[in-house]
Design a protein around this motif. Structure first.
Motif, short mmCIF file in Angstrom:
data_model
loop_
_atom_site.label_atom_id
_atom_site.label_comp_id
_atom_site.label_asym_id
_atom_site.label_seq_id
_atom_site.Cartn_x
_atom_site.Cartn_y
_atom_site.Cartn_z
N LEU A 156 0.84 -1.20 0.00
CA LEU A 156 0.00 0.00 0.00
C LEU A 156 0.87 1.25 0.00
O LEU A 156 0.54 2.25 -0.63
N GLN A 157 1.99 1.19 0.68
CA GLN A 157 2.90 2.34 0.72
C GLN A 157 3.42 2.68 -0.67
O GLN A 157 3.60 3.85 -1.00
N ASP A 158 3.64 1.65 -1.49
CA ASP A 158 4.05 1.89 -2.88
C ASP A 158 2.98 2.71 -3.61
O ASP A 158 3.29 3.63 -4.37
N VAL A 159 1.73 2.34 -3.39
CA VAL A 159 0.61 3.04 -4.02
C VAL A 159 0.55 4.50 -3.56
O VAL A 159 0.42 5.42 -4.37
N LEU A 160 0.67 4.70 -2.25
CA LEU A 160 0.61 6.05 -1.70
C LEU A 160 1.77 6.92 -2.18
O LEU A 160 1.60 8.10 -2.50
N ASN A 161 2.95 6.32 -2.26
CA ASN A 161 4.11 7.07 -2.74
C ASN A 161 3.91 7.53 -4.18
O ASN A 161 4.24 8.66 -4.55
N ALA A 162 3.37 6.63 -5.01
CA ALA A 162 3.13 6.96 -6.42
C ALA A 162 2.07 8.05 -6.54
O ALA A 162 2.20 8.97 -7.36
N ALA A 163 1.02 7.94 -5.73
CA ALA A 163 -0.07 8.91 -5.78
C ALA A 163 0.37 10.29 -5.29
O ALA A 163 -0.07 11.32 -5.80
#
Length: 324
Positions: free
Chosen positions: A140-147
């Protein structure tokens, strides 16, 4: 004697004429329509077919599944609300159609409480965030970082605006300070297929729909929206564990009939559905799908639903969630 017999017959006919239709005729005397306000392949559809297969024989009739998707369950729910209250129409209601949509749609064609009588709560289940098997996002952190790096570039599908999938996405954005692209579909079935195919980056979906695809490896689970990890997905962290504190979204599924449906029919439907839900094989099936079965009475479901309507009204207002 002859005159007395005529009077008694007349009184009997008068009494019969004043009885409601359900008391004059055996119910059910024809097939019952089970409206699913979402397309085939979603959670509500899956549960409706599982229950319908057993409910029909239990009542001595046939249960006909009628999919009427659109507007987060609102289209089919409005159809059910306008149907005759004679016991021949039941509806698979959800957290979206019967708790969330009333706070999102300014001109909803029905009242989630006044237009229906609760029959049973099938159960509740958390939502899980999934990405396609070829997605670059591993956590999920990967998703948040990208967003956060590029706002409104990460896309997320849902079963429709106002669904629990949509609300989970909006709450994730609100609590994490990120922005996503919401891609609403007319149901979970077509939505998750596009996640699998890579047309959409990710999706929050119920464990009923996402579970089989997680097991097959077509999608990868990043986080669950419950307060604790699931027994069925023990290695998948919660959203809160993944860095978004205080995040919890739990979806639910119920069965409703149009308001005014005779109480004896509601009681009989509730009794037979509860018997089905309490069958060991059905309990195992529901738990295997990540659902927590319920045994609430119709009165308890009504109280639960009212609390849910109030809860989501406050959440939607606080988060400033608006339909696209």
């Amino acid at each position: 004697m002859h005159r007395r017999t005529l009077i008694q017959s007349a009184l009997s006919l008068t009494a019969a004429a004043t009885l409601p239709a359900w008391a004059q005729d055996k119910w059910p005397a024809k097939p019952i329509t089970y409206i699913v306000p979402f397309p085939a392949g979603g959670t509500t559809d899956t549960l409706g077919r599982l229950i319908g297969q057993k409910l029909g024989p239990a009542l001595g009739t046939t249960i006909v599944i009628d999919n009427k998707g659109g507007a987060g369950g609102s289209v089919g729910s409005e159809v059910a609300a306008r149907a005759p209250a004679d016991g021949y129409t039941v509806l698979g209601g959800t957290i979206s159609s019967h708790a969330i949509n009333v706070s999102l749609y300014p001109k909803l064609g029905y009242d989630p409480i006044k237009s229906f009588a609760p029959v049973a709560l099938i159960g509740s289940n958390p939502v899980v965030l999934v990405v396609g098997q070829n997605s670059p996002y591993k956590t999920l952190q990967d998703v948040l970082n990208a967003a956060k790096a590029k706002p409104r570039t990460v896309s997320s599908a849902s079963a429709g605006s106002g669904t629990s999938q949509h609300l989970a996405l909006e709450l994730l954005g609100f609590k994490s300070g990120t922005q996503f692209i919401h891609v609403p579909y007319k149901g979970s079935g077509p939505a998750i297929q596009d996640v699998i195919g890579g047309q959409v980056d990710m999706m929050f979906d119920t464990t009923v729909v996402a579970g089989p695809h997680i097991q097959s490896g077509k999608v990868r689970a990043l986080a669950v929206t419950s307060a604790k990890r699931l027994e069925s997905l023990p290695n998948v962290p919660t959203v809160a564990e993944s860095g978004v504190a205080g995040f919890e979204v739990v979806s639910w599924q119920g069965i409703f009939v149009p308001a005014g449906t005779p109480k004896p029919i509601v009681t009989q439907l509730h009794t037979e559905i509860l018997k089905i839900l309490q069958q060991p094989e059905m309990q195992d099936r529901l738990k295997g799908l990540g659902m927590q079965p319920s045994s609430m009475s119709p009165e308890q479901v009504a109280a639960f639903q009212r609390a849910e309507v109030d809860k989501w009204a406050q959440v939607i207002k606080a988060a400033g969630i608006k339909l696209e």
